[in-house]
Design an enzyme around this catalytic site. Structure first.
Site, mmCIF file in Angstrom:
data_model
loop_
_atom_site.group_PDB
_atom_site.id
_atom_site.type_symbol
_atom_site.label_atom_id
_atom_site.label_comp_id
_atom_site.label_asym_id
_atom_site.label_seq_id
_atom_site.Cartn_x
_atom_site.Cartn_y
_atom_site.Cartn_z
ATOM 1 N N HIS A 46 0.788 -1.252 0.000
ATOM 2 C CA HIS A 46 0.000 0.000 0.000
ATOM 3 C C HIS A 46 0.816 1.297 0.000
ATOM 4 O O HIS A 46 0.784 2.063 0.953
ATOM 5 C CB HIS A 46 -1.005 0.010 1.151
ATOM 6 N N ASN A 96 -4.901 2.758 7.407
ATOM 7 C CA ASN A 96 -3.460 2.841 7.594
ATOM 8 C C ASN A 96 -2.760 2.140 6.443
ATOM 9 O O ASN A 96 -2.991 0.948 6.240
ATOM 10 C CB ASN A 96 -3.063 2.179 8.925
ATOM 11 N N ASP A 131 -6.030 -4.392 0.253
ATOM 12 C CA ASP A 131 -5.935 -4.173 1.705
ATOM 13 C C ASP A 131 -7.337 -4.235 2.327
ATOM 14 O O ASP A 131 -7.660 -3.497 3.264
ATOM 15 C CB ASP A 131 -5.244 -2.855 2.050
HETATM 16 ZN ZN LIG Z 1 -0.549 -2.577 6.040
#
Ligand SMILES: [Zn+2]
Lengths: 302, 433
Positions: free
Chosen positions: B235, B281, B308
């Site tokens: 990410h 996050n 994610d």
């Molecule tokens: Zn992560």
């Protein structure tokens, strides 16, 4: 105006109306019977997740002077401390028929969240490091009361700007009302994007003092030292504390303000705190009238 | 488990967005591709007029939450959600409870995936015991297990110790593994709540500075090159990270990187609402970062899109911002977000989407049988996607057990109509089987 969450939401006219209303209501405080029937039958809840006897008492007094019923819903010793969520508490207050909820919370944005869950008005009495709108309003009220104007006034705000909800609310409000704000702090205690704010920034208190009509000192917690925001209390105090000598550098009419509680010997010396140019106790007195004005305007009293 | 076996004849689909053609799936493989194919005895015909056919998507970054948080998601519910999003393989992240740091746990997750049967679940192994960042977990045992783990990550937590990271990178070379790093310098992000910048300063929320991601990525690229190992960056969220990865690739570092759909579309301005549905996050960044991420994905600096997917129960998000959980569901919206941000903007062709969401992630994860060409003889892992079916996103209507989608209320341009796992439909007519 339905809620008071941020001073950034206030237009110049709205802010001025609050100050003018507070000035009228201040006269009630001077009478022997300090009560108006305006909010009779209305319920104001003080929902305090942080200990703040000063602010809670000020709101309580304000609501009572307008004859509202006041419920103190302290986070300690209630279901809140057993882990009830803010939302469930909100729904409870809603069910009790709260017309206004005054909330103090350690989380930035808690008042915004609460406003989604209750029908009544939400008054932000301090949310984390975000805002403290009634403090800024009572500060502006005090400045106008003492110095006769806000337009063009030069206001220095000194101290831990990064963690200060008072500073955020003041910058937004004072700018709206035409004052010029200068933030003074070591670079570590300023937000990284402070250059985009509608104010000046200085690292040098001595340079700013002679050009200030108002010097507002903010509390600096000694714990910040452990997180390396500054090397020592002594060094902080030497560079950014307001003592008698520095007071002498200010214009003779200029005032010293502090939202309290003060840390004498840290950001302010006893000599300055006790000087007639320091408005701390007036700020407390004005706080009640100002909060009466806000409750009155939010709850549509007539 | 889906049980619609037998041959399927797909009429008029557009492979990789090209000209319409028929595809025939028999016995789990693509048996024929061509115009006006003859339907064999007992074949089910699927009208795919106007639909784009892509190889089944592969997600390198999925939180399935099982074992431990079955209230948020299970391997079964998460793999159904994946199928609904067009995925035929997902990588289940290791931050479960217990942590997937032993052969026993990864085999359990792998087996649950096989039993569910909606996609091939590839467990990710933890780099360190208990994600504690102190001691390597039994990486070799997980690699040799039935789960055949090839991707190792402490995701959620950064392997911040430089020496431990070096050792991990070196160790996985023995079986062609890769370390997927959650790049977050811990000291710079203590208590961090959102992207550090104008918005965080205004909102009074502790900032998560871009440099905390970029510093770790730079360090890890240098380490990976030094020991000659493979590094994957989870990410990527900032412009600076894209620049650093571009630089590292130019100097020959074997690094790959992913970007999430939400970082391709959303910015930190959304946090103004203080609604934790936008809490994630790494955090949502600025419009400038979003633009750089799109360009990085287009020019290949960022290799893949990974979701994610991070399901959370309602109560974890219905709180004040600072106590809310971080993460967003993403499997069922990924392809539509990529269409909106990358295809409709002219940055990627559908063939390139197939690369970024299927071929490349399968290669990075060493996933056999996925991310293959749409060609005769290949496993029939295929998604049929309608790029002209705008839909308003509603978390409550999703297949995932949770509903924390940041796209709620937004209209996305298209939707998955069918997903085939080795010729068996897991989704048909836009519905999970
Ligand atoms: Zn992560």
């Amino acid at each position: 105006m339905r809620h008071l969450l941020s001073t950034g939401d206030l237009s110049r006219d709205e802010a001025t109306l609050i100050l003018d209303t507070a000035a009228e209501l201040a006269q009630v405080g001077d009478r022997s019977v300090k009560k108006l029937p305006t909010l009779r039958g209305r319920t104001v809840v003080n929902l305090f997740y942080e200990d703040s006897t000063r602010t809670r008492t000020s709101f309580e007094l304000a609501a009572k002077r307008l004859s509202a019923d006041v419920i103190n819903f302290s986070a300690k010793g209630s279901s809140v401390s057993k882990g009830e969520s803010l939302k469930d508490t909100a729904l409870t207050l809603q069910a009790m028929g709260a017309d206004a909820v005054v909330i103090r919370h350690s989380a930035s944005g808690a008042a915004h969240r609460l406003a989604n869950w209750v029908d009544g008005s939400v008054l932000n009495a301090g949310d984390g490091t975000h805002e403290h709108p009634t403090q800024a309003l009572l500060d502006a009220y005090t400045m106008r009361d003492r110095l006769g104007r806000l337009e063009g006034l030069r206001v220095a705000v000194v101290g831990d700007i990064l963690h200060s909800r008072v500073a955020r609310s003041n910058v937004l409000l004072l700018t709206t009302l035409g004052a010029h704000v200068t933030l003074v702090a070591p670079p570590t205690l300023l937000p990284v994007s402070v250059h985009t704010w509608s104010c000046e920034v200085s690292y040098d208190l001595d340079e700013v003092l002679p050009k200030s009509d108002v010097v507002m000192m903010l509390r600096v917690q000694a714990e910040r030292m452990r997180d390396s925001f500054f090397p020592s209390v002594r060094e902080y105090s030497r560079n950014y504390g307001l003592d008698g000598e520095r007071l002498g550098k200010m214009p003779s009419e200029a005032i010293v303000m502090h939202p309290g509680p003060m840390v004498r010997g840290m950001e302010i010396s006893a000599e300055v705190a006790d000087s007639p140019r320091c408005t701390v106790t007036e700020q407390v007195t004005n706080g009640v009238s100002l909060r009466m004005a806000v409750l009155y305007l939010l709850l549509g009293g007539s | 488990m889906p049980d619609t076996n037998g041959p399927h004849l797909i009429r008029g689909a557009r492979p990789l967005g090209g000209d319409p053609v028929d595809l025939l799936f028999v016995d789990g493989r693509i048996a024929a591709i061509g115009p006006d194919l003859e339907a064999p005895e007992g074949a089910r015909t699927v009208d795919a007029t106007g639909l784009i056919a892509l190889p089944g998507l592969v997600d390198l970054h999925t939180h399935l939450r099982e074992p431990g948080r079955e209230d948020a998601e299970t391997v079964a519910s998460g793999s159904r959600s994946a199928a609904m999003g067009g995925y035929t393989s997902v990588h289940a992240m290791a931050n479960t409870d217990p942590v997937a740091d032993t052969a026993g746990v990864v085999e359990q997750v792998w087996r649950l995936g096989r039993e569910a049967g909606y996609c091939d679940v590839r467990p990710v192994g933890a780099v360190t015991v208990g994600l504690a960042g102190e001691q390597l977990s039994e990486i070799g045992a997980m690699a040799d297990s039935a789960a055949q783990v090839r991707v190792f990550s402490d995701d959620g937590i950064c392997v911040s110790d430089a020496l431990l990271m070096r050792r991990a990178l070196e160790y996985v070379k023995a079986f062609d593994g890769v370390i997927a790093q959650h790049a977050q310098e811990p000291r710079l992000t203590e208590g961090a709540q959102m992207n550090e910048g104008c918005v965080s300063d205004r909102l009074g929320l502790p900032g998560w500075p871009a440099v905390a991601e970029e510093a770790i990525i730079a360090r890890d690229c240098l380490l990976a090159q030094h020991v000659g190992s493979r590094l994957h960056v989870c990410h990527v969220s900032t412009k600076g990270s894209v620049d650093i990865i571009r630089w590292a690739k130019e100097r020959g570092c074997d690094v790959t990187a992913e970007v999430t759909p939400h970082h391709l579309l959303l910015t930190d301005e959304l946090v103004e609402s203080y609604d934790p549905i936008y809490k994630v996050n790494p955090p949502l960044r600025t419009a400038e970062d979003v633009q750089a991420l799109r360009e990085g994905l287009a020019d290949g600096t960022i290799d893949i899109v990974a979701t994610d997917h991070a399901p959370h129960p309602v109560e974890a998000k219905e709180t004040e911002w600072s106590t809310a959980a971080m993460g967003m569901v993403g499997l069922e919206t990924a392809l539509a977000v990529v269409q909106r941000t990358m295809v409709d903007t002219g940055l990627l062709t559908w063939a390139q989407v197939a690369d970024r969401m299927s071929t490349a992630p399968a290669r990075i994860g060493r996933v056999d049988g996925h991310g293959r060409e749409l060609a005769v003889g290949e496993p029939a892992n295929v998604v049929l996607y309608d790029p002209a079916a705008p839909v308003e996103i509603d978390g409550g209507a999703m297949v995932t057990k949770s509903s924390n989608t940041p796209f709620r209320g937004m209209t996305l341009p298209g939707g998955v109509r069918a997903t085939f796992l080795r010729g068996v439909p897991t989704v048909l007519e836009g519905k999970i089987k």
